[in-house]
Motif scaffolding. Structure first.
Motif, PDB file in Angstrom:
ATOM      1  N   THR A 192     -17.487 -12.587   4.207  1.00  0.00           N
ATOM      2  CA  THR A 192     -17.038 -12.690   2.820  1.00  0.00           C
ATOM      3  C   THR A 192     -16.827 -11.307   2.218  1.00  0.00           C
ATOM      4  OG1 THR A 192     -18.345 -14.724   2.596  1.00  0.00           O
ATOM      5  CG2 THR A 192     -17.548 -13.717   0.565  1.00  0.00           C
ATOM      6  N   ILE A 193     -17.722 -10.373   2.546  1.00  0.00           N
ATOM      7  CA  ILE A 193     -17.591  -8.997   2.068  1.00  0.00           C
ATOM      8  C   ILE A 193     -16.301  -8.378   2.589  1.00  0.00           C
ATOM      9  CG2 ILE A 193     -18.568  -6.673   2.272  1.00  0.00           C
ATOM     10  CD1 ILE A 193     -21.359  -8.068   2.305  1.00  0.00           C
ATOM     11  N   VAL A 194     -15.984  -8.637   3.867  1.00  0.00           N
ATOM     12  CA  VAL A 194     -14.733  -8.132   4.444  1.00  0.00           C
ATOM     13  C   VAL A 194     -13.544  -8.635   3.631  1.00  0.00           C
ATOM     14  CG1 VAL A 194     -13.198  -8.310   6.434  1.00  0.00           C
ATOM     15  CG2 VAL A 194     -15.617  -7.805   6.780  1.00  0.00           C
ATOM     16  N   GLY A 195     -13.555  -9.925   3.293  1.00  0.00           N
ATOM     17  CA  GLY A 195     -12.459 -10.486   2.504  1.00  0.00           C
ATOM     18  C   GLY A 195     -12.395  -9.900   1.107  1.00  0.00           C
ATOM     19  N   TYR A 196     -13.544  -9.739   0.471  1.00  0.00           N
ATOM     20  CA  TYR A 196     -13.572  -9.193  -0.898  1.00  0.00           C
ATOM     21  C   TYR A 196     -13.067  -7.751  -0.911  1.00  0.00           C
ATOM     22  CZ  TYR A 196     -15.304  -7.676  -5.440  1.00  0.00           C
ATOM     23  OH  TYR A 196     -15.379  -7.165  -6.706  1.00  0.00           O
ATOM     24  N   SER A 197     -13.599  -6.936  -0.011  1.00  0.00           N
ATOM     25  CA  SER A 197     -13.200  -5.540   0.039  1.00  0.00           C
ATOM     26  C   SER A 197     -11.714  -5.397   0.358  1.00  0.00           C
ATOM     27  CB  SER A 197     -14.041  -4.799   1.087  1.00  0.00           C
ATOM     28  OG  SER A 197     -13.681  -3.442   1.162  1.00  0.00           O
ATOM     29  N   LEU A 198     -11.226  -6.236   1.274  1.00  0.00           N
ATOM     30  CA  LEU A 198      -9.813  -6.192   1.636  1.00  0.00           C
ATOM     31  C   LEU A 198      -8.941  -6.524   0.431  1.00  0.00           C
ATOM     32  CD1 LEU A 198      -7.488  -6.044   3.665  1.00  0.00           C
ATOM     33  CD2 LEU A 198      -7.896  -8.461   4.170  1.00  0.00           C
ATOM     34  N   ASN A 199      -9.316  -7.555  -0.326  1.00  0.00           N
ATOM     35  CA  ASN A 199      -8.543  -7.936  -1.499  1.00  0.00           C
ATOM     36  C   ASN A 199      -8.442  -6.776  -2.483  1.00  0.00           C
ATOM     37  OD1 ASN A 199      -7.382 -10.063  -3.422  1.00  0.00           O
ATOM     38  ND2 ASN A 199      -9.144  -9.332  -4.580  1.00  0.00           N
ATOM     39  N   ASP A 200      -9.549  -6.115  -2.733  1.00  0.00           N
ATOM     40  CA  ASP A 200      -9.567  -4.980  -3.659  1.00  0.00           C
ATOM     41  C   ASP A 200      -8.706  -3.837  -3.133  1.00  0.00           C
ATOM     42  OD1 ASP A 200     -10.440  -4.159  -6.128  1.00  0.00           O
ATOM     43  OD2 ASP A 200     -12.220  -3.139  -5.364  1.00  0.00           O
ATOM     44  N   THR A 201      -8.804  -3.579  -1.831  1.00  0.00           N
ATOM     45  CA  THR A 201      -8.039  -2.487  -1.234  1.00  0.00           C
ATOM     46  C   THR A 201      -6.544  -2.768  -1.266  1.00  0.00           C
ATOM     47  OG1 THR A 201      -9.902  -1.971   0.239  1.00  0.00           O
ATOM     48  CG2 THR A 201      -7.742  -1.109   0.858  1.00  0.00           C
ATOM     49  N   VAL A 202      -6.158  -4.020  -1.002  1.00  0.00           N
ATOM     50  CA  VAL A 202      -4.738  -4.381  -0.982  1.00  0.00           C
ATOM     51  C   VAL A 202      -4.126  -4.233  -2.373  1.00  0.00           C
ATOM     52  CG1 VAL A 202      -3.150  -6.330  -0.731  1.00  0.00           C
ATOM     53  CG2 VAL A 202      -4.808  -5.847   1.061  1.00  0.00           C
ATOM     54  N   VAL A 203      -4.877  -4.591  -3.415  1.00  0.00           N
ATOM     55  CA  VAL A 203      -4.366  -4.430  -4.776  1.00  0.00           C
ATOM     56  C   VAL A 203      -4.046  -2.960  -5.057  1.00  0.00           C
ATOM     57  CG1 VAL A 203      -5.002  -4.563  -7.226  1.00  0.00           C
ATOM     58  CG2 VAL A 203      -5.465  -6.491  -5.720  1.00  0.00           C
ATOM     59  N   VAL A 204      -4.973  -2.079  -4.670  1.00  0.00           N
ATOM     60  CA  VAL A 204      -4.745  -0.639  -4.867  1.00  0.00           C
ATOM     61  C   VAL A 204      -3.571  -0.170  -4.021  1.00  0.00           C
ATOM     62  CG1 VAL A 204      -5.738   1.665  -4.610  1.00  0.00           C
ATOM     63  CG2 VAL A 204      -7.168  -0.207  -5.460  1.00  0.00           C
ATOM     64  N   PHE A 205      -3.530  -0.584  -2.755  1.00  0.00           N
ATOM     65  CA  PHE A 205      -2.468  -0.138  -1.860  1.00  0.00           C
ATOM     66  C   PHE A 205      -1.098  -0.650  -2.293  1.00  0.00           C
ATOM     67  CE2 PHE A 205      -5.001   0.857   2.277  1.00  0.00           C
ATOM     68  CZ  PHE A 205      -5.538   1.961   1.638  1.00  0.00           C
ATOM     69  N   ASP A 206      -1.039  -1.859  -2.840  1.00  0.00           N
ATOM     70  CA  ASP A 206       0.240  -2.361  -3.346  1.00  0.00           C
ATOM     71  C   ASP A 206       0.768  -1.478  -4.466  1.00  0.00           C
ATOM     72  OD1 ASP A 206       1.336  -4.435  -1.965  1.00  0.00           O
ATOM     73  OD2 ASP A 206       0.328  -6.029  -3.058  1.00  0.00           O
ATOM     74  N   ARG A 207      -0.149  -1.078  -5.370  1.00  0.00           N
ATOM     75  CA  ARG A 207       0.282  -0.205  -6.455  1.00  0.00           C
ATOM     76  C   ARG A 207       0.662   1.174  -5.931  1.00  0.00           C
ATOM     77  NH1 ARG A 207      -0.068  -0.590 -11.965  1.00  0.00           N
ATOM     78  NH2 ARG A 207       0.198  -2.791 -11.429  1.00  0.00           N
ATOM     79  N   VAL A 208      -0.037   1.663  -4.902  1.00  0.00           N
ATOM     80  CA  VAL A 208       0.316   2.947  -4.291  1.00  0.00           C
ATOM     81  C   VAL A 208       1.727   2.877  -3.720  1.00  0.00           C
ATOM     82  CG1 VAL A 208      -0.191   4.528  -2.392  1.00  0.00           C
ATOM     83  CG2 VAL A 208      -2.058   3.627  -3.781  1.00  0.00           C
ATOM     84  N   ARG A 209       2.004   1.810  -2.979  1.00  0.00           N
ATOM     85  CA  ARG A 209       3.341   1.681  -2.380  1.00  0.00           C
ATOM     86  C   ARG A 209       4.423   1.620  -3.456  1.00  0.00           C
ATOM     87  NH1 ARG A 209       4.561  -3.431   1.392  1.00  0.00           N
ATOM     88  NH2 ARG A 209       3.959  -4.468  -0.553  1.00  0.00           N
ATOM     89  N   GLU A 210       4.131   0.892  -4.526  1.00  0.00           N
ATOM     90  CA  GLU A 210       5.093   0.788  -5.627  1.00  0.00           C
ATOM     91  C   GLU A 210       5.346   2.144  -6.269  1.00  0.00           C
ATOM     92  OE1 GLU A 210       5.182  -1.227 -10.097  1.00  0.00           O
ATOM     93  OE2 GLU A 210       3.838  -2.023  -8.558  1.00  0.00           O
ATOM     94  N   ASN A 211       4.267   2.896  -6.499  1.00  0.00           N
ATOM     95  CA  ASN A 211       4.421   4.199  -7.145  1.00  0.00           C
ATOM     96  C   ASN A 211       5.024   5.245  -6.231  1.00  0.00           C
ATOM     97  OD1 ASN A 211       3.472   3.469  -9.686  1.00  0.00           O
ATOM     98  ND2 ASN A 211       1.334   3.834  -9.148  1.00  0.00           N
ATOM     99  N   LEU A 212       4.820   5.106  -4.912  1.00  0.00           N
ATOM    100  CA  LEU A 212       5.462   6.031  -3.977  1.00  0.00           C
ATOM    101  C   LEU A 212       6.979   5.902  -4.042  1.00  0.00           C
ATOM    102  CD1 LEU A 212       3.153   5.768  -0.825  1.00  0.00           C
ATOM    103  CD2 LEU A 212       3.568   7.822  -2.196  1.00  0.00           C
ATOM    104  N   ARG A 213       7.463   4.689  -4.246  1.00  0.00           N
ATOM    105  CA  ARG A 213       8.910   4.478  -4.375  1.00  0.00           C
ATOM    106  C   ARG A 213       9.413   4.895  -5.757  1.00  0.00           C
ATOM    107  NH1 ARG A 213       8.487  -1.569  -1.772  1.00  0.00           N
ATOM    108  NH2 ARG A 213       8.296  -0.930   0.413  1.00  0.00           N
TER     109      ARG A 213
END
Length: 322
Positions: free
Chosen positions: A206-227
């Motif tokens: 469950t921790i793996v899933g929670y941490s992944l969800n949080d990381t993906v949200v940040v990474f999605d915004r990173v990818r958006e801002n890189l463009r």
């Protein structure tokens, strides 16, 4: 007037001491690993093999008297602990008697349970057996192997998913954060010698899933801002992205912790180990999403020649007010 837990338009520099945070994380992982090697884990009956008998009595639990009563039975390693719970009434005194797996037996025999019960009732006539759990040595060994495989496969699946969704640098950053969270969680269970059973494996996944969800949200915004900001240095883009999603991250973590702390206090001893693992996992998972995953991405670098148009990805709720 709206209440905010995090002020709008924050501008924290999360990478001002990036090396320090990574050093602290590395040191904590080393401590966790050393503790695991030296102390090991306090395996529950699921992994160790043996029998757990849960008793209840009207009189207070006398661990010394209980131990003296069962010693003549020659059952090998016997652990007796009193269970405390704020919901117990004054006449509810609960104890857990853990008995190692008996040689040549895959499960606890009825005679052994009867002998233990009779010995304990000689100490306290009001004592009753509430439950009996038994796991054979062979089954417990298979459970340890299966649990380890489950955690490794989960992290491997995350690596592939992030690699396909983003880039390999993002994938390595996310997996580094997940490995960090799992190692620290196992380490705290080793250091505090809290019982480690199948429920804790469920908590790890469950921790793996929670941490992944949080990381993906940040990474999605990173990818958006890189463009969006093609000329900005990667460090500035990462700082901007984390600050933009900080409100969502903080609100999610706080509300999750409120529910978990309530469960820890009021949920009883049966789920307390699971809930403790979740509380610790939410804290280190939130930390690692910012200070481990993003720091790894900054260290690895990422290509800046994307020609795809900016999209919202999965961050449409990234700037929710907290």
């Amino acid at each position: 007037m709206r209440l905010r837990l995090v002020k709008q338009n924050t501008s924290f520099d999360f990478f001002k001491r990036a090396n320090l945070w990574l050093g602290i994380s590395g040191l904590m992982m080393v401590v966790a690993f050393v503790s695991f090697i030296i102390q090991g884990l306090n395996y529950g009956i699921d992994f160790q093999g043996g029998t757990t008998i849960r008793t209840q009595a009207e009189s207070p639990v006398d661990i010394a008297a209980y131990r003296t009563a069962v010693e003549p039975l020659d059952l090998g390693d016997v652990s007796i602990t009193e269970v405390f719970d704020p919901q117990f009434a004054d006449d509810e005194n609960v104890a857990m008697i853990r008995i190692q797996a008996q040689e040549g037996e895959e499960a606890a025999s009825g005679d052994m349970i009867a002998d233990v019960t009779a010995a304990l009732q000689a100490v306290d006539a009001t004592l009753t057996v509430q439950s009996v759990e038994s796991v054979g040595p062979k089954v417990s060994g298979e459970l340890i192997q299966t649990a380890a495989i489950a955690v490794v496969l989960a992290i491997g699946a995350v690596l592939i998913y992030i690699w396909l969704r983003f880039e390999w640098q993002f994938a390595l950053g996310a997996v580094a954060a997940l490995v960090h969270d799992v190692i620290l969680t196992i380490g705290v269970f080793s250091e505090l010698q809290i019982r480690f059973d199948l429920a804790i494996i469920a908590a790890l996944l469950t921790i793996v899933g929670y941490s992944l969800n949080d990381t993906v949200v940040v990474f999605d915004r990173v990818r958006e801002n890189l463009r969006k900001y093609k000329q900005k240095p990667l460090k500035e883009v990462l700082n901007l992205s984390i600050n933009e999603t900080l409100s969502r991250t903080f609100m999610t973590s706080v509300t999750t912790l409120l529910a978990l702390i309530s469960l820890y206090v009021l949920g009883g001893d049966v789920i307390r180990g699971f809930v403790f693992a979740m509380i610790w996992g939410v804290i280190v998972g939130t930390y690692s999403s910012i200070f481990v995953a993003s720091a790894m991405l900054l260290w690895l670098g990422v290509k800046r020649d994307w020609s795809k148009p900016t999209d919202e990805g999965g961050t449409q709720f990234g700037d929710v007010d907290a």
